[in-house]
Design a protein around this motif. Structure first.
Motif, mmCIF file in Angstrom:
data_model
loop_
_atom_site.group_PDB
_atom_site.id
_atom_site.type_symbol
_atom_site.label_atom_id
_atom_site.label_comp_id
_atom_site.label_asym_id
_atom_site.label_seq_id
_atom_site.Cartn_x
_atom_site.Cartn_y
_atom_site.Cartn_z
ATOM 1 N N GLU A 102 -0.440 -3.513 -20.142
ATOM 2 C CA GLU A 102 0.754 -4.055 -19.505
ATOM 3 C C GLU A 102 0.380 -4.759 -18.206
ATOM 4 O O GLU A 102 -0.322 -4.189 -17.359
ATOM 5 C CB GLU A 102 1.751 -2.928 -19.206
ATOM 6 N N ARG A 103 0.868 -6.004 -18.062
ATOM 7 C CA ARG A 103 0.600 -6.745 -16.836
ATOM 8 C C ARG A 103 1.303 -6.075 -15.665
ATOM 9 O O ARG A 103 2.479 -5.718 -15.741
ATOM 10 C CB ARG A 103 1.098 -8.192 -16.945
ATOM 11 N N ALA A 106 3.778 -8.971 -14.169
ATOM 12 C CA ALA A 106 4.810 -9.598 -14.986
ATOM 13 C C ALA A 106 5.553 -8.629 -15.881
ATOM 14 O O ALA A 106 6.584 -8.978 -16.445
ATOM 15 C CB ALA A 106 4.194 -10.707 -15.849
ATOM 16 N N GLY A 107 5.043 -7.395 -16.047
ATOM 17 C CA GLY A 107 5.702 -6.427 -16.899
ATOM 18 C C GLY A 107 5.626 -6.756 -18.371
ATOM 19 O O GLY A 107 6.418 -6.252 -19.171
ATOM 20 N N ARG A 108 4.674 -7.586 -18.743
ATOM 21 C CA ARG A 108 4.486 -7.948 -20.146
ATOM 22 C C ARG A 108 3.091 -7.558 -20.600
ATOM 23 O O ARG A 108 2.225 -7.207 -19.793
ATOM 24 C CB ARG A 108 4.705 -9.451 -20.328
ATOM 25 N N SER A 109 2.860 -7.627 -21.913
ATOM 26 C CA SER A 109 1.588 -7.170 -22.470
ATOM 27 C C SER A 109 0.529 -8.260 -22.417
ATOM 28 O O SER A 109 0.813 -9.455 -22.564
ATOM 29 C CB SER A 109 1.778 -6.715 -23.919
ATOM 30 N N GLY A 146 -0.874 -13.596 -24.215
ATOM 31 C CA GLY A 146 0.209 -12.999 -23.449
ATOM 32 C C GLY A 146 0.411 -13.717 -22.127
ATOM 33 O O GLY A 146 -0.169 -14.778 -21.882
ATOM 34 N N GLU A 147 1.226 -13.137 -21.269
ATOM 35 C CA GLU A 147 1.538 -13.736 -19.977
ATOM 36 C C GLU A 147 0.278 -13.928 -19.137
ATOM 37 O O GLU A 147 -0.443 -12.978 -18.851
ATOM 38 C CB GLU A 147 2.514 -12.832 -19.218
#
Length: 210
Positions: A102-103, A106-109, A146-147
């Motif tokens: 988890e980033r 950014a709260g993304r994977s 991902g992000e």
């Protein structure tokens, strides 16, 4: 900074390979001279069962992977590996490693995919201790989806681990991997500082030996 790290990693790989080949040559010379290469226990009471060295091993593993520099949180990782034995001291490895983290910004994977090849040096032979310690140095490809992902970067994985041939065809072990990355940029858009893909991993593994 990246060039200094790349040079340092390249020197470490070269040094490990030189030491590995030198030690293997000494072992071969000792064997040809009729001298035992390791500690030989009494024939009637062997301390460690001496199983035949496998030629090929296929293994899978699971563990945890984390990034340096706050790129992403610690997450699960998995590994598939094929090892080919060249001698009791030397082997070659081919690895696939994946992970999901988890980033932190950014709260993304962030999904990592890595392929590499390396040279392995066995610090001890399989019959010389309860577990066999080893080190590996290699080079390969790593990419992230991902992000803030980066589709292509160079990796120079350095590994230390232990394993044991439990039976003639079953191998178990664990390893610690440090994977510096080069030509990488995992910065999230708008971030104040650049973040990279340098990572570490702890993996338990097992599989078949033939």
């Amino acid at each position: 900074m990246k060039m200094r790290r790349l040079a340092a990693a390249a020197m470490a790989v070269a040094a490990m390979m030189a030491l590995a080949f030198a030690a293997d040559a000494q072992d071969t010379a000792a064997d040809r001279g009729g001298r035992p290469a390791g500690n030989v226990p009494p024939a009637d009471q062997p301390l460690i069962e001496r199983l035949p060295e496998p030629t090929i091993a296929v293994e899978g593993g699971f563990g945890m992977l984390g990034y340096l520099g706050g790129t992403a949180a610690v997450g699960p990782t998995w590994n598939v590996r094929v090892t080919g034995t060249l001698s009791p001291r030397l082997a070659v490895e081919g690895n696939y490693i994946g992970s999901v983290n988890e980033r932190t910004t950014a709260g993304r994977s962030l999904v990592m995919t890595s392929f590499d090849a390396g040279v392995r040096y066995n610090v001890l032979r399989a019959h010389e201790a309860i577990v066999q310690p080893f080190v590996v140095a290699g080079v390969g490809y790593v990419g992230w989806a991902g992000e803030g992902g980066d589709a292509f970067a160079l990796s120079v994985p350095l590994t230390a681990g232990v394993e044991r041939l439990v039976t003639r065809n079953i191998k178990l072990g664990a390893r610690f991997n440090f994977r510096p990355a080069f030509l990488d940029d995992l910065s999230v858009r708008g971030a104040a500082e650049q973040t990279g893909g340098d990572s570490w991993a702890v993996i338990a593994h097992g599989g078949g030996a033939f």
